[in-house]
Design a protein around this motif. Sequence first.
Motif, mmCIF file in Angstrom:
data_model
loop_
_atom_site.group_PDB
_atom_site.id
_atom_site.type_symbol
_atom_site.label_atom_id
_atom_site.label_comp_id
_atom_site.label_asym_id
_atom_site.label_seq_id
_atom_site.Cartn_x
_atom_site.Cartn_y
_atom_site.Cartn_z
ATOM 1 N N MET A 1 18.009 0.491 2.763
ATOM 2 C CA MET A 1 17.092 1.198 1.864
ATOM 3 C C MET A 1 16.898 0.398 0.577
ATOM 4 S SD MET A 1 18.277 5.195 2.180
ATOM 5 C CE MET A 1 17.024 5.738 1.040
ATOM 6 N N THR A 2 15.823 0.675 -0.099
ATOM 7 C CA THR A 2 15.609 0.067 -1.403
ATOM 8 C C THR A 2 16.514 0.748 -2.418
ATOM 9 O OG1 THR A 2 13.789 1.611 -1.791
ATOM 10 C CG2 THR A 2 13.234 -0.524 -0.847
ATOM 11 N N THR A 3 16.510 0.235 -3.650
ATOM 12 C CA THR A 3 17.331 0.809 -4.709
ATOM 13 C C THR A 3 16.965 2.266 -4.920
ATOM 14 O OG1 THR A 3 17.459 -1.335 -5.788
ATOM 15 C CG2 THR A 3 17.986 0.604 -7.120
ATOM 16 N N ILE A 4 17.986 3.114 -5.053
ATOM 17 C CA ILE A 4 17.749 4.536 -5.247
ATOM 18 C C ILE A 4 18.404 4.988 -6.536
ATOM 19 C CG2 ILE A 4 17.537 4.966 -2.776
ATOM 20 C CD1 ILE A 4 20.352 6.090 -2.765
ATOM 21 N N SER A 5 18.083 6.169 -6.985
ATOM 22 C CA SER A 5 18.608 6.702 -8.234
ATOM 23 C C SER A 5 20.107 6.914 -8.138
ATOM 24 C CB SER A 5 17.925 8.025 -8.554
ATOM 25 O OG SER A 5 18.320 9.014 -7.616
ATOM 26 N N ALA B 1 -5.592 13.627 9.073
ATOM 27 C CA ALA B 1 -5.218 12.731 7.968
ATOM 28 C C ALA B 1 -4.190 11.705 8.427
ATOM 29 C CB ALA B 1 -4.644 13.537 6.807
ATOM 30 N N PRO B 2 -4.162 10.529 7.767
ATOM 31 C CA PRO B 2 -3.064 9.588 7.994
ATOM 32 C C PRO B 2 -1.794 10.084 7.313
ATOM 33 C CG PRO B 2 -4.478 8.768 6.256
ATOM 34 C CD PRO B 2 -5.139 10.020 6.776
ATOM 35 N N ALA B 3 -0.656 9.658 7.809
ATOM 36 C CA ALA B 3 0.634 10.024 7.227
ATOM 37 C C ALA B 3 1.571 8.840 7.348
ATOM 38 C CB ALA B 3 1.222 11.244 7.943
ATOM 39 N N ASP B 4 2.637 8.852 6.570
ATOM 40 C CA ASP B 4 3.657 7.818 6.726
ATOM 41 C C ASP B 4 5.013 8.366 6.330
ATOM 42 O OD1 ASP B 4 4.035 6.276 3.695
ATOM 43 O OD2 ASP B 4 2.282 7.542 4.008
ATOM 44 N N GLY B 5 5.987 8.123 7.211
ATOM 45 C CA GLY B 5 7.348 8.568 6.981
ATOM 46 C C GLY B 5 8.311 7.412 7.150
ATOM 47 N N GLN B 6 9.602 7.722 7.058
ATOM 48 C CA GLN B 6 10.609 6.664 7.132
ATOM 49 C C GLN B 6 11.586 6.925 8.262
ATOM 50 O OE1 GLN B 6 11.282 4.334 3.980
ATOM 51 N NE2 GLN B 6 13.503 4.228 4.031
ATOM 52 N N LEU B 7 11.701 5.940 9.143
ATOM 53 C CA LEU B 7 12.662 5.986 10.241
ATOM 54 C C LEU B 7 13.897 5.203 9.834
ATOM 55 C CD1 LEU B 7 12.783 6.940 13.294
ATOM 56 C CD2 LEU B 7 12.309 4.541 13.850
ATOM 57 N N VAL B 8 15.087 5.767 10.085
ATOM 58 C CA VAL B 8 16.353 5.126 9.715
ATOM 59 C C VAL B 8 17.289 5.212 10.917
ATOM 60 C CG1 VAL B 8 18.150 4.944 7.962
ATOM 61 C CG2 VAL B 8 15.988 6.072 7.392
ATOM 62 N N TRP B 9 17.998 4.115 11.211
ATOM 63 C CA TRP B 9 18.865 4.094 12.376
ATOM 64 C C TRP B 9 19.973 3.074 12.190
ATOM 65 C CZ3 TRP B 9 14.306 1.624 11.834
ATOM 66 C CH2 TRP B 9 14.246 0.278 12.157
ATOM 67 N N GLU C 1 7.360 13.904 1.084
ATOM 68 C CA GLU C 1 8.305 12.894 1.563
ATOM 69 C C GLU C 1 8.602 11.902 0.442
ATOM 70 O OE1 GLU C 1 9.543 9.086 3.343
ATOM 71 O OE2 GLU C 1 7.671 9.463 2.297
ATOM 72 N N GLY C 2 9.878 11.785 0.077
ATOM 73 C CA GLY C 2 10.253 10.925 -1.039
ATOM 74 C C GLY C 2 11.703 10.508 -0.944
ATOM 75 N N GLU C 3 12.243 10.083 -2.071
ATOM 76 C CA GLU C 3 13.591 9.515 -2.091
ATOM 77 C C GLU C 3 14.640 10.481 -1.572
ATOM 78 O OE1 GLU C 3 15.443 6.723 -5.323
ATOM 79 O OE2 GLU C 3 15.891 8.784 -5.923
ATOM 80 N N ALA D 1 9.852 12.829 7.927
ATOM 81 C CA ALA D 1 8.437 12.994 8.249
ATOM 82 C C ALA D 1 7.616 13.291 6.996
ATOM 83 C CB ALA D 1 8.268 14.111 9.271
ATOM 84 N N ASP D 2 6.304 13.176 7.148
ATOM 85 C CA ASP D 2 5.355 13.398 6.060
ATOM 86 C C ASP D 2 4.421 14.533 6.471
ATOM 87 O OD1 ASP D 2 3.417 13.264 4.110
ATOM 88 O OD2 ASP D 2 2.697 11.261 4.654
ATOM 89 N N LEU D 3 4.675 15.728 5.960
ATOM 90 C CA LEU D 3 3.862 16.880 6.342
ATOM 91 C C LEU D 3 2.538 16.941 5.598
ATOM 92 C CD1 LEU D 3 6.646 19.635 6.527
ATOM 93 C CD2 LEU D 3 5.736 18.216 8.370
ATOM 94 N N TYR D 4 2.443 16.294 4.459
ATOM 95 C CA TYR D 4 1.244 16.395 3.635
ATOM 96 C C TYR D 4 0.189 15.337 3.948
ATOM 97 C CZ TYR D 4 3.719 19.598 0.422
ATOM 98 O OH TYR D 4 4.383 20.653 -0.153
#
Length: 254
Positions: free
Chosen positions: A1-5, A35-43, A63-65, A84-87
Motif C-alpha cells: 500500500m502507499t503511505t497511510i495516515s 457509471a465507471p468505478a474503481d476499487g482496490q484488490l489486496v492479496w 471508497e478510501g483509505e 469496492a466502490d459503490l458510488y
Amino acid sequence: MTTISPQHQTMLDTVPLPAGARIESERIAYEVPGAPADGQLVWNAAAEGPQPAVLVLHDWFGEGEYVRTRAEMLARSGYVAFAADLYGTGVRPDTNEEASGLAHHYYGDLPALRERVRAGYDVLAADLRVDPERIAVIGYCFGGSASIEFARTGAPIAGVVSFHGGLVTHDPADVDALEAPLLVLTGAADPVVPDEAVLAFENELRTKPGLDWQVVSYSETPHAFTQPMIPSFRPKANARSWAAMEGFLAEVLA
C-alpha cells in the motif's frame, strides 16, 4: 500500500504480517450500473491456489483509505480482499451533508444499491486468485447496510458482517431469499440504530425459521465506533468487533 495516515497505520499494525507473506495491491477499474468505478484488490502473493475472499463495502464517504486499510488487514489474515466502490469513480463526498444525501439516495433505491454491490462481488468472484465458493461480504456504516441488502438477493455468499450498519427493515419482510449467515455488530448507544431499530430488524429475521444470525451490541458504544479518525472511535469495541468477525469468517470460509 502507499503511505497511510498514522491512525490507519496503527490499525493495520494490529494484524501482524505473517512470515513469508507478500502483500500486494492493485487498483481495479470496473463498471457499476450506469457509471465507471474503481476499487482496490489486496492479496498475499505468496499464497498458492484459490483463496477465500472478502468484499469490503465502504461507509458513506466512499471508497478510501479506511476500507483499503481494512482490506490489507484481511489480506494479512489470509483472504483476498476487494474494497469496492459503490458510488462510482471520483464520487467521494467532502462533507457529512453531501455524504448523507448520497447514502440516502441509495437507501431510497435499494435495488440500485444491491446491483452496485453485485458489480463489486462479480469482480472478486472472477479473480483467479479467489475461490468463488468462499466469498464473504463485510461493510461499515452505509456499507454494513449494503452488505445485508446484497444478502437479501440470495447471492451465493458464505456470510455477511455488518459493522455499525443501518438496519433497514422491509414491509412486508424481505427475508425469503436470505440464506447467508449474518453477524451484526452494533453499538448499544448508537442513536442512528437505536434499540427499537435493532429489535425490529431481529423480529424481521425471526420470520424465516432456520436463518443463521447473530446481533452483538457493545455497551456505551456510539455509531461508527471502528473508525479511528473520528471522536466516536472506541478502541475496545473496535478490537472486539474485529475479533468477532475473524471468528465468524474462520467458520463460514473454512
